[in-house]
Each structure stands twice: as C-alpha cells, then as structure tokens.
Design a protein around this motif. Sequence first.
Motif, PDB file in Angstrom:
ATOM      1  N   LYS A 147      -4.134  12.682  -1.671  1.00 26.79           N
ATOM      2  CA  LYS A 147      -5.580  12.487  -1.748  1.00 26.79           C
ATOM      3  C   LYS A 147      -6.067  11.130  -1.244  1.00 26.79           C
ATOM      4  N   VAL A 148      -5.239  10.101  -1.386  1.00 31.27           N
ATOM      5  CA  VAL A 148      -5.696   8.747  -1.075  1.00 31.27           C
ATOM      6  C   VAL A 148      -5.074   8.183   0.197  1.00 31.27           C
ATOM      7  N   ILE A 149      -3.774   8.364   0.354  1.00 29.76           N
ATOM      8  CA  ILE A 149      -3.099   7.779   1.526  1.00 29.76           C
ATOM      9  C   ILE A 149      -3.284   8.674   2.754  1.00 29.76           C
ATOM     10  N   ASN A 150      -2.797   9.910   2.691  1.00 28.43           N
ATOM     11  CA  ASN A 150      -2.965  10.818   3.823  1.00 28.43           C
ATOM     12  C   ASN A 150      -4.380  11.371   3.904  1.00 28.43           C
ATOM     13  N   GLY A 151      -5.054  11.423   2.763  1.00 31.47           N
ATOM     14  CA  GLY A 151      -6.405  12.002   2.739  1.00 31.47           C
ATOM     15  C   GLY A 151      -7.491  10.958   2.674  1.00 31.47           C
ATOM     16  N   THR A 211     -11.258  11.700   3.414  1.00 32.03           N
ATOM     17  CA  THR A 211     -12.074  12.467   2.471  1.00 32.03           C
ATOM     18  C   THR A 211     -11.946  11.960   1.028  1.00 32.03           C
ATOM     19  N   ALA A 212     -11.206  10.876   0.831  1.00 31.69           N
ATOM     20  CA  ALA A 212     -11.007  10.353  -0.524  1.00 31.69           C
ATOM     21  C   ALA A 212     -12.329   9.870  -1.112  1.00 31.69           C
ATOM     22  N   THR A 213     -12.551  10.169  -2.378  1.00 30.06           N
ATOM     23  CA  THR A 213     -13.774   9.776  -3.068  1.00 30.06           C
ATOM     24  C   THR A 213     -13.539   8.476  -3.846  1.00 30.06           C
ATOM     25  N   PRO A 214     -14.614   7.799  -4.256  1.00 35.63           N
ATOM     26  CA  PRO A 214     -14.429   6.614  -5.111  1.00 35.63           C
ATOM     27  C   PRO A 214     -13.613   6.920  -6.360  1.00 35.63           C
ATOM     28  N   ALA A 226      -3.333  -1.776  -5.597  1.00 36.99           N
ATOM     29  CA  ALA A 226      -4.247  -1.344  -6.648  1.00 36.99           C
ATOM     30  C   ALA A 226      -5.610  -1.998  -6.479  1.00 36.99           C
ATOM     31  N   LEU A 227      -5.625  -3.295  -6.175  1.00 32.90           N
ATOM     32  CA  LEU A 227      -6.878  -4.022  -5.976  1.00 32.90           C
ATOM     33  C   LEU A 227      -7.642  -3.475  -4.777  1.00 32.90           C
ATOM     34  N   ALA A 228      -6.925  -3.217  -3.684  1.00 32.71           N
ATOM     35  CA  ALA A 228      -7.581  -2.689  -2.484  1.00 32.71           C
ATOM     36  C   ALA A 228      -8.239  -1.350  -2.768  1.00 32.71           C
ATOM     37  N   GLN A 261     -11.317  -1.864  -5.044  1.00 28.60           N
ATOM     38  CA  GLN A 261     -12.433  -2.418  -4.286  1.00 28.60           C
ATOM     39  C   GLN A 261     -13.128  -1.335  -3.465  1.00 28.60           C
ATOM     40  N   LYS A 262     -12.358  -0.391  -2.931  1.00 24.51           N
ATOM     41  CA  LYS A 262     -12.956   0.731  -2.219  1.00 24.51           C
ATOM     42  C   LYS A 262     -13.795   1.590  -3.160  1.00 24.51           C
ATOM     43  N   ALA A 263     -13.287   1.760  -4.384  1.00 22.95           N
ATOM     44  CA  ALA A 263     -14.020   2.547  -5.376  1.00 22.95           C
ATOM     45  C   ALA A 263     -15.331   1.870  -5.747  1.00 22.95           C
ATOM     46  N   ASN A 264     -15.338   0.536  -5.708  1.00 17.40           N
ATOM     47  CA  ASN A 264     -16.499  -0.221  -6.175  1.00 17.40           C
ATOM     48  C   ASN A 264     -17.473  -0.624  -5.070  1.00 17.40           C
ATOM     49  N   GLU A 265     -17.097  -0.463  -3.800  1.00 17.74           N
ATOM     50  CA  GLU A 265     -17.880  -1.079  -2.737  1.00 17.74           C
ATOM     51  C   GLU A 265     -19.278  -0.482  -2.562  1.00 17.74           C
ATOM     52  N   LYS A 266     -19.473   0.806  -2.835  1.00 19.75           N
ATOM     53  CA  LYS A 266     -20.781   1.432  -2.615  1.00 19.75           C
ATOM     54  C   LYS A 266     -21.566   1.637  -3.910  1.00 19.75           C
ATOM     55  N   ASP A 267     -20.876   2.069  -4.954  1.00 25.76           N
ATOM     56  CA  ASP A 267     -21.569   2.367  -6.211  1.00 25.76           C
ATOM     57  C   ASP A 267     -20.694   1.916  -7.372  1.00 25.76           C
TER      58      ASP A 267
END
Length: 256
Positions: free
Chosen positions: A156-160, A163-166, A186-188, A191-197
């Motif tokens: 879901k996160v590396i190969n996907g 389309t990965a969601t926050p 983990a931090l990277a 940060q992706k999860a937090n960058e938009k919302d």
Amino acid sequence: MTQRVGLTDITITYSRPSAKGRTVAGNLIPMGKRWRTGANATTKIKFSDEVILEGKKVPAGEYGLYTIPNKDKWTVVLSKNTKQGANVDDFKDEDNVASISAKTYNLANKVETFTINFSDLTPATANVDMQWENIGAKFRITTEVDAKVMAQINEKVINGAATATPADYAAAAVYYLDNDKDMKQALAWMQKANEKDPKFWNMHTEAKIRMKMKDYKGATTAAEQSKKLATEAKNTDYVKMNDELIATAKKGGTTK
C-alpha cells in the motif's frame, strides 16, 4: 469465544461443566487420562491463520482440543477430529496435529464452573488459560504479525505510493515507531500523512518519532502544533499528552 491476537482470530467453542459439590481433580478432570476439556460436544479451537503453539507450528483450521491432565503439567492435543465428543477411548493418534505441554498452577480462588480464558495478551501472543476448582493450566499461542504488516506496507505504501492515502502513511509510520524500525522512514511517512491535512493525533506521533530520534527541537514544534489542533478539537487528553512531551523534550528527553 473469539479473540484477535495480532492479525489472527482464535475461536474456542466449549461447554462449561460445574462442580456442584463433586470432586474435580481425579474425577471430573481425569488425571493421566485423555479428557475432552469441557463437556458435551468436542471442545474446538479454530485459527484463521497459521500459529505457533509452544514452539510448534499449527496450520490455519479448526481442531478438537483434548487434554491429558497431570499434577505438574497437562498435555494438550489438537486433533483433526472435531466430532469425537466424550468417546476418548477411540481416539486415533493419526488424527493428531500437535501435542504440547501446558504449565499448571494453583488458583487463589475456587472456580466453580470450568472456564477457558485468553490471558497475558501482547501484540502477537496470548495464553489459553484453563481453570477449574483450584487448578489452572495454560499454554501460549504466538501469531505472525510482522511479516503480514510489512507485506501490507510494501503493497500500500511502498509499491502503491501513487494511490497511498494519508491514513496509509500514518499507519505505516505508527507501526515503524511501535516496533523500533527505521525512524527516518517513519518520519518521512508521517510527514506525508501530515502535509495536506494534519490531524492532532498524527502530529503527536510525529513528535514521538522525533523524540526517539533525539530531535528535541523538532519534537517540541510538532507537539505544539498537535496541542493547538487538539485544543481546537477540545480533546483534553491529547492536550495533556503534548504538554508532557514538550516538558520532556525541553529537558533533553529525560523525565526527571
């Protein structure tokens, strides 16, 4: 009775005889002889995935759960036969799937009705605990968690990533944090999860990741952002947790 251990569902189906003034040890629980571990129909245990029982691998499936009680230990036998019931004399060894030992112990309080519980749960293990009168016996079940979760993260996160969601990124980051994996990764992801919302709970997790990396300044900044969002959401629990994290960060990571 069903308990999820890690990502595996374990279901035990059994009947519960009561002592009703009768002797349990050596009578209702036959010492040194095979017992159906309950009453009426065969006691059954079902695993949704492969598990490890006291070091022995057992495939996913449903099995009859029989025991041979003794004073110091019980032998637990899983059988492919789930319809044997009380007819333990015709038990066929070729139906055995696994045979393990369950440690016995003395109960502080009398248990009137035979009971099977799940106890001592961790993210990947649990004990099956059998109790009656003043007798207890338990064995450990271990489930495979890391390989499954890592496969999901990879999918879901590396190969996907496209389309990965926050929520996907946040879940991956939390798993890395909780299991002492690569904190930079983990931090990277967080940060992706937090960058938009950014959510206050995810910002707090970012602060905890930074604390683990000994980035106390960054942890303080993230915790302050989390506190602001938590205050707006009127979540006093997270406000308090962020205050505690900020205080610890300002002391260089020490809690004294």
